[in-house]
Write a protein that holds these residues in place. Structure first.
Motif, PDB file in Angstrom:
ATOM      1  N   VAL A   1       0.818  -1.217   0.000  1.00  0.00           N
ATOM      2  CA  VAL A   1       0.000   0.000   0.000  1.00  0.00           C
ATOM      3  C   VAL A   1       0.851   1.268   0.000  1.00  0.00           C
ATOM      4  O   VAL A   1       0.569   2.215  -0.747  1.00  0.00           O
ATOM      5  N   SER A   2       1.895   1.292   0.824  1.00  0.00           N
ATOM      6  CA  SER A   2       2.706   2.505   0.942  1.00  0.00           C
ATOM      7  C   SER A   2       3.773   2.622  -0.129  1.00  0.00           C
ATOM      8  O   SER A   2       4.423   3.671  -0.238  1.00  0.00           O
ATOM      9  N   GLY A   3       4.010   1.538  -0.881  1.00  0.00           N
ATOM     10  CA  GLY A   3       4.972   1.603  -1.970  1.00  0.00           C
ATOM     11  C   GLY A   3       6.415   1.511  -1.544  1.00  0.00           C
ATOM     12  O   GLY A   3       7.318   1.883  -2.308  1.00  0.00           O
ATOM     13  N   TYR A   4       6.684   1.015  -0.338  1.00  0.00           N
ATOM     14  CA  TYR A   4       8.053   0.877   0.117  1.00  0.00           C
ATOM     15  C   TYR A   4       8.760  -0.241  -0.651  1.00  0.00           C
ATOM     16  O   TYR A   4       8.170  -1.287  -0.937  1.00  0.00           O
ATOM     17  N   ALA A   5      10.035  -0.040  -0.966  1.00  0.00           N
ATOM     18  CA  ALA A   5      10.867  -1.116  -1.486  1.00  0.00           C
ATOM     19  C   ALA A   5      11.191  -2.072  -0.338  1.00  0.00           C
ATOM     20  O   ALA A   5      11.062  -1.701   0.841  1.00  0.00           O
ATOM     21  N   PRO A   6      11.620  -3.312  -0.640  1.00  0.00           N
ATOM     22  CA  PRO A   6      11.926  -4.266   0.435  1.00  0.00           C
ATOM     23  C   PRO A   6      12.924  -3.736   1.461  1.00  0.00           C
ATOM     24  O   PRO A   6      12.746  -3.942   2.666  1.00  0.00           O
ATOM     25  N   LEU A   7      13.984  -3.056   1.001  1.00  0.00           N
ATOM     26  CA  LEU A   7      14.970  -2.524   1.937  1.00  0.00           C
ATOM     27  C   LEU A   7      14.348  -1.477   2.847  1.00  0.00           C
ATOM     28  O   LEU A   7      14.587  -1.477   4.067  1.00  0.00           O
ATOM     29  N   GLN A   8      13.519  -0.600   2.296  1.00  0.00           N
ATOM     30  CA  GLN A   8      12.841   0.410   3.121  1.00  0.00           C
ATOM     31  C   GLN A   8      11.909  -0.246   4.132  1.00  0.00           C
ATOM     32  O   GLN A   8      11.849   0.175   5.297  1.00  0.00           O
ATOM     33  N   ALA A   9      11.173  -1.260   3.694  1.00  0.00           N
ATOM     34  CA  ALA A   9      10.252  -1.936   4.599  1.00  0.00           C
ATOM     35  C   ALA A   9      10.999  -2.624   5.720  1.00  0.00           C
ATOM     36  O   ALA A   9      10.570  -2.605   6.891  1.00  0.00           O
ATOM     37  N   GLY A  10      12.129  -3.257   5.379  1.00  0.00           N
ATOM     38  CA  GLY A  10      12.923  -3.912   6.412  1.00  0.00           C
ATOM     39  C   GLY A  10      13.497  -2.921   7.400  1.00  0.00           C
ATOM     40  O   GLY A  10      13.443  -3.132   8.626  1.00  0.00           O
ATOM     41  N   MET A  11      14.033  -1.820   6.894  1.00  0.00           N
ATOM     42  CA  MET A  11      14.633  -0.804   7.765  1.00  0.00           C
ATOM     43  C   MET A  11      13.599  -0.122   8.639  1.00  0.00           C
ATOM     44  O   MET A  11      13.910   0.363   9.725  1.00  0.00           O
ATOM     45  N   SER A  12      12.354  -0.092   8.184  1.00  0.00           N
ATOM     46  CA  SER A  12      11.328   0.655   8.908  1.00  0.00           C
ATOM     47  C   SER A  12      11.069   0.106  10.296  1.00  0.00           C
ATOM     48  O   SER A  12      10.629   0.830  11.186  1.00  0.00           O
ATOM     49  N   THR A  13      11.340  -1.187  10.518  1.00  0.00           N
ATOM     50  CA  THR A  13      11.048  -1.794  11.821  1.00  0.00           C
ATOM     51  C   THR A  13      12.208  -1.668  12.809  1.00  0.00           C
ATOM     52  O   THR A  13      12.102  -2.130  13.944  1.00  0.00           O
ATOM     53  N   LEU A  14      13.307  -1.033  12.402  1.00  0.00           N
ATOM     54  CA  LEU A  14      14.476  -0.932  13.277  1.00  0.00           C
ATOM     55  C   LEU A  14      14.224  -0.188  14.591  1.00  0.00           C
ATOM     56  O   LEU A  14      14.903  -0.469  15.583  1.00  0.00           O
ATOM     57  N   PRO A  15      13.288   0.783  14.661  1.00  0.00           N
ATOM     58  CA  PRO A  15      13.064   1.428  15.960  1.00  0.00           C
ATOM     59  C   PRO A  15      12.735   0.452  17.089  1.00  0.00           C
ATOM     60  O   PRO A  15      13.154   0.661  18.227  1.00  0.00           O
ATOM     61  N   ILE A  16      12.002  -0.622  16.780  1.00  0.00           N
ATOM     62  CA  ILE A  16      11.694  -1.612  17.818  1.00  0.00           C
ATOM     63  C   ILE A  16      12.982  -2.222  18.351  1.00  0.00           C
ATOM     64  O   ILE A  16      13.212  -2.286  19.568  1.00  0.00           O
ATOM     65  N   THR A  17      13.839  -2.678  17.435  1.00  0.00           N
ATOM     66  CA  THR A  17      15.082  -3.323  17.839  1.00  0.00           C
ATOM     67  C   THR A  17      15.982  -2.359  18.597  1.00  0.00           C
ATOM     68  O   THR A  17      16.589  -2.730  19.607  1.00  0.00           O
ATOM     69  N   ALA A  18      16.078  -1.112  18.122  1.00  0.00           N
ATOM     70  CA  ALA A  18      16.939  -0.128  18.776  1.00  0.00           C
ATOM     71  C   ALA A  18      16.490   0.127  20.214  1.00  0.00           C
ATOM     72  O   ALA A  18      17.313   0.145  21.148  1.00  0.00           O
ATOM     73  N   VAL A  19      15.195   0.307  20.404  1.00  0.00           N
ATOM     74  CA  VAL A  19      14.674   0.554  21.753  1.00  0.00           C
ATOM     75  C   VAL A  19      14.908  -0.663  22.647  1.00  0.00           C
ATOM     76  O   VAL A  19      15.309  -0.529  23.811  1.00  0.00           O
ATOM     77  N   MET A  20      14.686  -1.852  22.106  1.00  0.00           N
ATOM     78  CA  MET A  20      14.896  -3.066  22.894  1.00  0.00           C
ATOM     79  C   MET A  20      16.357  -3.221  23.313  1.00  0.00           C
ATOM     80  O   MET A  20      16.664  -3.567  24.458  1.00  0.00           O
ATOM     81  N   LEU A  21      17.284  -2.962  22.385  1.00  0.00           N
ATOM     82  CA  LEU A  21      18.707  -3.090  22.702  1.00  0.00           C
ATOM     83  C   LEU A  21      19.136  -2.066  23.766  1.00  0.00           C
ATOM     84  O   LEU A  21      19.929  -2.366  24.654  1.00  0.00           O
ATOM     85  N   LEU A  22      18.592  -0.856  23.663  1.00  0.00           N
ATOM     86  CA  LEU A  22      19.005   0.210  24.569  1.00  0.00           C
ATOM     87  C   LEU A  22      18.366   0.114  25.955  1.00  0.00           C
ATOM     88  O   LEU A  22      18.991   0.479  26.958  1.00  0.00           O
ATOM     89  N   LEU A  23      17.112  -0.376  26.012  1.00  0.00           N
ATOM     90  CA  LEU A  23      16.345  -0.225  27.252  1.00  0.00           C
ATOM     91  C   LEU A  23      15.896  -1.528  27.908  1.00  0.00           C
ATOM     92  O   LEU A  23      15.318  -1.484  28.994  1.00  0.00           O
TER      93      LEU A  23
END
Length: 471
Positions: free
Chosen positions: A295-317
């Motif tokens: 729907v949003s037209g993201y390329a696979p790399l963009q879609a994969g990178m988009s979920t990184l905030p979850i991982t970053a917060v988990m690693l930090l906190l």
């Protein structure tokens, strides 16, 4: 291996143990995080339906959730390194078959084999550390294993998106082959350990009934719209097998899932909450990555990178979340955490065409990650604390299996509930409506998880300090 003959953290052997455990478990973690990014490309090349994509995700989870407890028992009995290396080799072979798949059916079968292998290597990675190190070095070794495993989780979406966009979705699986080779080489230096107190026999009947139960119910949920007659038969078989599993576990002298653990309100509440939270987590990631591409037209790399905030917060906190729960008790973090996750999911439900990434994707994922960071560590600690010390390993395995079963069932059920089937995942207007409804259902599951924690989780009683006692 006894505690007296354990290895030290600073030794060459100790580093080999950590290296093998991180590489093996990291390979499995990497695979679980990158497959969602590849689903749309897989569907286009293999002419797969939405049900096929569900099975590509769920085939792995089905065999893993069903057999992970048996995998841990096999390692305790026959040797953790031996079973771990068999699992790594099997995972590599299954990954090769995934990469060579010529149709969706072959890929699904290979994913099931991946899950079987994962059930051998996943519990073995941590068990090798627990069994090989001297007691004083185990916390440090486990911390290194957790942190380095988090790195694998962090790079997964980026690597998966890059491979899908610039190479081929097949390399999402084929990349496991060199990782497996290195793991097997490093594992040769790992000392063999067993559990001398392991119980005789294996609960084979329980494993078969548990697998049939999950498989039958999952098949019915996925195939109900396209094959209703077969689906109802599968549902009946699944329900009967699930009932038989409970009966067997109550009567078996050495059950894979001892039901007496569930007499603890704390243990039962924490595990039901696990089912709800991980059902929502698995479905959110499954639907979000497809929504961003379809729907949003993201390329696979963009879609994969988009979920990184979850991982970053988990690693930090995550560590701070565990420390907070240790200070104030698990009840508040386990209640508030799912509610924060629910708020993040409600915000994610607004993702549509041309979303503002920061406001409509990134910020909601940060909120979602904050909730996970608050609840995951106290949830695990609560499950372990609610079980007797000699059953801590079994309690952890049960919680792990329940978490994966939650994801399995939600990915199977939600497309049916929101009316998605066939090629709907490639039709933006149709998929978007189903996505929005699925997000709201996931938010409801998370709110239910928080409410359950408030009702069932109790903080441990604090031991009075000397000054308080004197007063």
């Amino acid at each position: 291996m006894s505690d007296e003959t354990g290895v030290s953290y600073a030794s060459v052997t100790g580093r080999a143990v950590i290296g093998a455990a991180v590489l093996g478990s990291g390979m499995a973690m990497l695979d679980s995080t990158v497959v969602n990014v590849a689903l749309k490309a897989i569907g286009a090349e293999l002419d797969a339906s939405l049900a096929d994509l569900q099975w590509i995700s769920n085939g792995y989870l089905l065999s893993l959730a069903s057999l992970i407890l048996i995998g841990g028992s096999l390692g305790d009995r026959f040797g953790r390194r031996k079973v771990f290396t068999i699992g790594v080799a099997g995972f590599a072979v299954a990954s090769l078959l995934c990469g060579l798949a010529v149709n969706a059916q072959m890929l699904i079968a290979a994913r099931v084999l991946q899950g079987v292998a994962g059930a051998l290597l996943t519990p073995g990675s941590l068990a090798m550390i627990q069994g090989a190190f001297v007691p004083d070095d185990r916390p440090r070794a486990i911390g290194a294993w957790t942190g380095l495993g988090g790195v694998a989780t962090a790079i997964g979406p980026f690597l998966g998106g890059w491979l899908v966009e610039y190479v081929s979705w097949r390399w999402v699986f084929l990349i496991n082959l060199p990782i497996a080779v290195v793991t097997l080489i490093v594992a040769r230096r790992v000392p063999e350990t067993k559990n001398p107190d392991t119980v005789p026999g294996f609960d084979i009947v329980g494993a078969v009934l548990g697998t049939l139960g999950l498989a039958g119910i999952t098949y019915a949920l996925i195939e109900l719209t396209s094959k209703p007659a077969t689906a109802y038969v599968a549902l009946a078989v699944g329900v009967l097998a699930a009932i038989g599993f409970v009966v067997n576990e109550a009567r078996c002298p050495h059950p894979m899932m001892p039901l007496d653990l569930f007499r603890s309100k704390q243990f039962s509440g924490a595990n039901i909450m696990t089912l709800l939270v991980y059902a929502a987590l698995g479905a959110v990631l499954f639907f979000l990555v497809l929504q961003l591409q379809t729907v949003s037209g993201y390329a696979p790399l963009q879609a994969g990178m988009s979920t990184l905030p979850i991982t970053a917060v988990m690693l930090l906190l995550s560590a701070q979340g565990g420390a907070l729960a240790q200070k104030i008790g698990p009840r508040i973090p386990m209640t508030v955490g799912p509610l924060l996750c629910a708020a993040g999911v409600v915000l994610l439900s607004r993702v549509d065409e041309n979303p503002n990434y920061i406001l409509e994707v990134g910020l909601p994922l940060v909120v979602f990650g904050l909730g996970l960071a608050a609840l995951v560590a106290p949830l695990t600690a609560t499950v372990l604390a609610a079980a007797p010390d000699h059953q801590a390993g079994i309690a952890s395995g049960i919680n792990n299996a329940i978490a994966r079963a939650g994801t399995l069932l939600s990915v199977a059920a939600l497309p049916l509930i929101v009316g998605l089937s066939g090629d709907d995942y490639s039709v933006p207007s149709v998929f978007s409506a189903g996505y929005r409804n699925s997000m709201l259902i996931c938010a409801g599951l998370l709110v239910a998880g928080g409410a359950l924690a408030a009702l069932t989780i109790r903080n441990p009683e604090r031991t009075p300090t000397a000054s308080a006692t004197a007063a």
